[in-house]
Design a protein around this motif. Sequence first.
Motif, PDB file in Angstrom:
ATOM      1  N   SER A  47       0.809  -1.207   0.000  1.00 15.99           N
ATOM      2  CA  SER A  47       0.000   0.000   0.000  1.00 15.99           C
ATOM      3  C   SER A  47       0.849   1.266   0.000  1.00 15.99           C
ATOM      4  CB  SER A  47      -0.924   0.026   1.220  1.00 15.99           C
ATOM      5  OG  SER A  47      -0.184   0.158   2.424  1.00 15.99           O
ATOM      6  N   ALA A  48       2.145   1.142   0.364  1.00 11.97           N
ATOM      7  CA  ALA A  48       3.043   2.294   0.361  1.00 11.97           C
ATOM      8  C   ALA A  48       3.699   2.522  -0.996  1.00 11.97           C
ATOM      9  CB  ALA A  48       4.125   2.111   1.424  1.00 11.97           C
ATOM     10  N   VAL A  49       3.539   1.553  -1.898  1.00  9.74           N
ATOM     11  CA  VAL A  49       4.156   1.670  -3.225  1.00  9.74           C
ATOM     12  C   VAL A  49       3.317   2.623  -4.079  1.00  9.74           C
ATOM     13  CG1 VAL A  49       4.797   0.436  -5.326  1.00  9.74           C
ATOM     14  CG2 VAL A  49       5.131  -0.647  -3.090  1.00  9.74           C
ATOM     15  N   PRO A  50       3.915   3.698  -4.597  1.00 11.63           N
ATOM     16  CA  PRO A  50       3.137   4.676  -5.366  1.00 11.63           C
ATOM     17  C   PRO A  50       2.766   4.156  -6.755  1.00 11.63           C
ATOM     18  CG  PRO A  50       5.448   5.325  -5.282  1.00 11.63           C
ATOM     19  CD  PRO A  50       5.312   4.121  -4.401  1.00 11.63           C
ATOM     20  N   VAL A  51       1.461   4.137  -7.038  1.00 10.65           N
ATOM     21  CA  VAL A  51       0.940   3.744  -8.349  1.00 10.65           C
ATOM     22  C   VAL A  51       0.120   4.914  -8.882  1.00 10.65           C
ATOM     23  CG1 VAL A  51      -0.410   2.073  -9.665  1.00 10.65           C
ATOM     24  CG2 VAL A  51       0.816   1.342  -7.593  1.00 10.65           C
ATOM     25  N   ARG A  52       0.533   5.494  -9.981  1.00  7.77           N
ATOM     26  CA  ARG A  52      -0.182   6.644 -10.525  1.00  7.77           C
ATOM     27  C   ARG A  52      -1.527   6.233 -11.150  1.00  7.77           C
ATOM     28  NH1 ARG A  52       4.437  10.185 -13.662  1.00  7.77           N
ATOM     29  NH2 ARG A  52       6.037  10.085 -12.034  1.00  7.77           N
ATOM     30  N   GLU A  53      -2.404   7.206 -11.228  1.00  9.50           N
ATOM     31  CA  GLU A  53      -3.727   6.947 -11.797  1.00  9.50           C
ATOM     32  C   GLU A  53      -3.619   6.358 -13.205  1.00  9.50           C
ATOM     33  OE1 GLU A  53      -7.592   9.461 -13.495  1.00  9.50           O
ATOM     34  OE2 GLU A  53      -5.920  10.505 -12.527  1.00  9.50           O
ATOM     35  N   GLU A  54      -2.767   6.932 -14.045  1.00  5.94           N
ATOM     36  CA  GLU A  54      -2.637   6.468 -15.432  1.00  5.94           C
ATOM     37  C   GLU A  54      -2.170   5.013 -15.458  1.00  5.94           C
ATOM     38  OE1 GLU A  54      -1.937  10.877 -15.207  1.00  5.94           O
ATOM     39  OE2 GLU A  54      -1.140   9.109 -14.159  1.00  5.94           O
ATOM     40  N   THR A  55      -1.211   4.691 -14.598  1.00  2.74           N
ATOM     41  CA  THR A  55      -0.700   3.323 -14.523  1.00  2.74           C
ATOM     42  C   THR A  55      -1.783   2.366 -14.056  1.00  2.74           C
ATOM     43  OG1 THR A  55       1.547   4.113 -14.085  1.00  2.74           O
ATOM     44  CG2 THR A  55       1.046   1.841 -13.463  1.00  2.74           C
ATOM     45  N   ALA A  56      -2.490   2.733 -13.009  1.00  2.00           N
ATOM     46  CA  ALA A  56      -3.531   1.860 -12.466  1.00  2.00           C
ATOM     47  C   ALA A  56      -4.611   1.577 -13.501  1.00  2.00           C
ATOM     48  CB  ALA A  56      -4.134   2.499 -11.214  1.00  2.00           C
ATOM     49  N   GLU A  57      -5.071   2.613 -14.207  1.00  6.48           N
ATOM     50  CA  GLU A  57      -6.171   2.420 -15.154  1.00  6.48           C
ATOM     51  C   GLU A  57      -5.732   1.619 -16.376  1.00  6.48           C
ATOM     52  OE1 GLU A  57      -8.943   5.386 -16.100  1.00  6.48           O
ATOM     53  OE2 GLU A  57      -8.722   6.506 -14.237  1.00  6.48           O
ATOM     54  N   ILE A  58      -4.552   1.918 -16.898  1.00  6.02           N
ATOM     55  CA  ILE A  58      -4.094   1.197 -18.085  1.00  6.02           C
ATOM     56  C   ILE A  58      -3.792  -0.259 -17.741  1.00  6.02           C
ATOM     57  CG2 ILE A  58      -2.143   0.991 -19.692  1.00  6.02           C
ATOM     58  CD1 ILE A  58      -2.174   4.010 -19.973  1.00  6.02           C
ATOM     59  N   CYS A  59      -3.164  -0.499 -16.595  1.00 13.13           N
ATOM     60  CA  CYS A  59      -2.865  -1.879 -16.209  1.00 13.13           C
ATOM     61  C   CYS A  59      -4.153  -2.672 -15.969  1.00 13.13           C
ATOM     62  CB  CYS A  59      -1.988  -1.898 -14.963  1.00 13.13           C
ATOM     63  SG  CYS A  59      -0.266  -1.412 -15.269  1.00 13.13           S
ATOM     64  N   ALA A  60      -5.139  -2.038 -15.364  1.00 11.42           N
ATOM     65  CA  ALA A  60      -6.417  -2.730 -15.156  1.00 11.42           C
ATOM     66  C   ALA A  60      -7.069  -3.074 -16.494  1.00 11.42           C
ATOM     67  CB  ALA A  60      -7.346  -1.858 -14.312  1.00 11.42           C
ATOM     68  N   ALA A  61      -6.994  -2.153 -17.435  1.00  5.52           N
ATOM     69  CA  ALA A  61      -7.608  -2.388 -18.746  1.00  5.52           C
ATOM     70  C   ALA A  61      -6.909  -3.505 -19.510  1.00  5.52           C
ATOM     71  CB  ALA A  61      -7.578  -1.097 -19.569  1.00  5.52           C
ATOM     72  N   MET A  62      -5.586  -3.631 -19.315  1.00  4.05           N
ATOM     73  CA  MET A  62      -4.818  -4.651 -20.043  1.00  4.05           C
ATOM     74  C   MET A  62      -4.624  -5.925 -19.233  1.00  4.05           C
ATOM     75  SD  MET A  62      -4.309  -3.379 -23.021  1.00  4.05           S
ATOM     76  CE  MET A  62      -3.133  -4.568 -23.678  1.00  4.05           C
ATOM     77  N   GLY A  63      -5.079  -5.942 -17.996  1.00  7.26           N
ATOM     78  CA  GLY A  63      -4.983  -7.138 -17.173  1.00  7.26           C
ATOM     79  C   GLY A  63      -3.576  -7.478 -16.731  1.00  7.26           C
ATOM     80  N   VAL A  64      -2.780  -6.452 -16.411  1.00  9.91           N
ATOM     81  CA  VAL A  64      -1.410  -6.685 -15.951  1.00  9.91           C
ATOM     82  C   VAL A  64      -1.214  -6.035 -14.583  1.00  9.91           C
ATOM     83  CG1 VAL A  64      -0.488  -6.866 -18.292  1.00  9.91           C
ATOM     84  CG2 VAL A  64      -0.537  -4.630 -17.164  1.00  9.91           C
ATOM     85  N   ASP A  65      -0.184  -6.480 -13.873  1.00 11.30           N
ATOM     86  CA  ASP A  65       0.109  -6.000 -12.530  1.00 11.30           C
ATOM     87  C   ASP A  65       1.100  -4.839 -12.627  1.00 11.30           C
ATOM     88  OD1 ASP A  65       1.027  -5.568  -9.930  1.00 11.30           O
ATOM     89  OD2 ASP A  65       1.137  -7.697  -9.435  1.00 11.30           O
ATOM     90  N   PRO A  66       0.795  -3.661 -12.071  1.00  8.10           N
ATOM     91  CA  PRO A  66       1.721  -2.525 -12.149  1.00  8.10           C
ATOM     92  C   PRO A  66       3.110  -2.824 -11.591  1.00  8.10           C
ATOM     93  CG  PRO A  66      -0.420  -1.802 -11.348  1.00  8.10           C
ATOM     94  CD  PRO A  66      -0.461  -3.303 -11.389  1.00  8.10           C
ATOM     95  N   LEU A  67       3.198  -3.757 -10.643  1.00  2.00           N
ATOM     96  CA  LEU A  67       4.495  -4.086 -10.043  1.00  2.00           C
ATOM     97  C   LEU A  67       5.285  -5.079 -10.884  1.00  2.00           C
ATOM     98  CD1 LEU A  67       3.045  -2.753  -7.598  1.00  2.00           C
ATOM     99  CD2 LEU A  67       4.299  -4.347  -6.136  1.00  2.00           C
ATOM    100  N   ARG A  68       4.680  -5.577 -11.972  1.00  2.00           N
ATOM    101  CA  ARG A  68       5.330  -6.605 -12.793  1.00  2.00           C
ATOM    102  C   ARG A  68       5.480  -6.172 -14.255  1.00  2.00           C
ATOM    103  NH1 ARG A  68       4.631 -12.295 -10.796  1.00  2.00           N
ATOM    104  NH2 ARG A  68       4.015 -12.170  -8.617  1.00  2.00           N
ATOM    105  N   ILE A  69       5.487  -4.870 -14.508  1.00  2.00           N
ATOM    106  CA  ILE A  69       5.727  -4.387 -15.871  1.00  2.00           C
ATOM    107  C   ILE A  69       6.955  -3.481 -15.862  1.00  2.00           C
ATOM    108  CG2 ILE A  69       3.295  -4.549 -16.494  1.00  2.00           C
ATOM    109  CD1 ILE A  69       3.157  -1.465 -16.282  1.00  2.00           C
TER     110      ILE A  69
END
Length: 323
Positions: free
Chosen positions: A235-257
């Motif tokens: 929860s302390a790892v910063p994930v930007r809005e753009e990253t969160a939305e695009i990763c959700a749309a593509m089905g990938v984990d922000p911490l694994r790209i």
Amino acid sequence: MIGKLDPDDLARVLDRTGARDDSVEMGPQYGEDAAAVRLDDGSVLVVNSDPLSLAKERLGTLAVHVACNDVAACGADPRWLTNVVFLPDDDPETLDALTTQMDEEARESGVAIVGGHSEYTPALERPMVSMTAMGLADEYVPTGGARPGDRVLLTKGVGIEGTAVLATDFRDELDLSADLLARAESFFGEISVLPESRVLRESATAMHDPTEGGLLNGMVEMAIASGVRLEIDRSAVPVREETAEICAAMGVDPLRIFGSGALLATVPPETSADALAALDAEGIRASEIGVVADVDGADEAGVDIDGELVRDAIRDDLYDLWE
């Protein structure tokens, strides 16, 4: 299969390092970003090589920064580059785009392209660029220097490179607003970690440039190389809005790209607040995301993220999208 060698194959490569040279302070080792050679004047020459072939729209841009970032993550100022360009066919437009991007990014970073090689290779399906970056440091900062008690810092956020690549290479597959995609594409302008490396190298015990496999793989490499456990609060790892939305749309984990653009570092606990303040003074966002813990044996080293221990190398989630 796309990606790095598996650990067993990599171990065979690392066992074959050529002639011994006492001036080599850091040779080929798991997780280390670059090699280090102590010169006669006492300075350290830091050298890294990296290939890229998958981010088709900004291949030249990323090639420069990925190579320079690895040198910067070792405490050096990148100064020289060589580039090897392979093209699948006679394509003047692609060649012009690649070389223009490389020239622009090298100039912006104050790095001279001093040589290289170019050729046509019909066996390839897409262009490939391999860059070698060289720079000088007073002292080498390793990946494997994290010590128990250190605090784990991350600059900017996760998946910066991966977000920009998704927003361009997969633009037609994303049903998201044009404004969000434009903001995500602008992340290409944040790939360099030279500014934060110059701040953190003064106090860091370890620094690492998380690229393939994202932040999670970068943390695994740091933990294994250091023989410690990184205890991370997701929860302390910063994930930007753009990253969160695009990763959700593509089905990938922000911490694994692909994670270029962020710098992972460990600092002694008494310097953590000062390091974060120094970064903030330079306009660089950063967060403390965890602590370094001791382990009883090498088989316990790894990344504890919210109670789950991760030790194995992470295959980047973007690879499944290209295959």
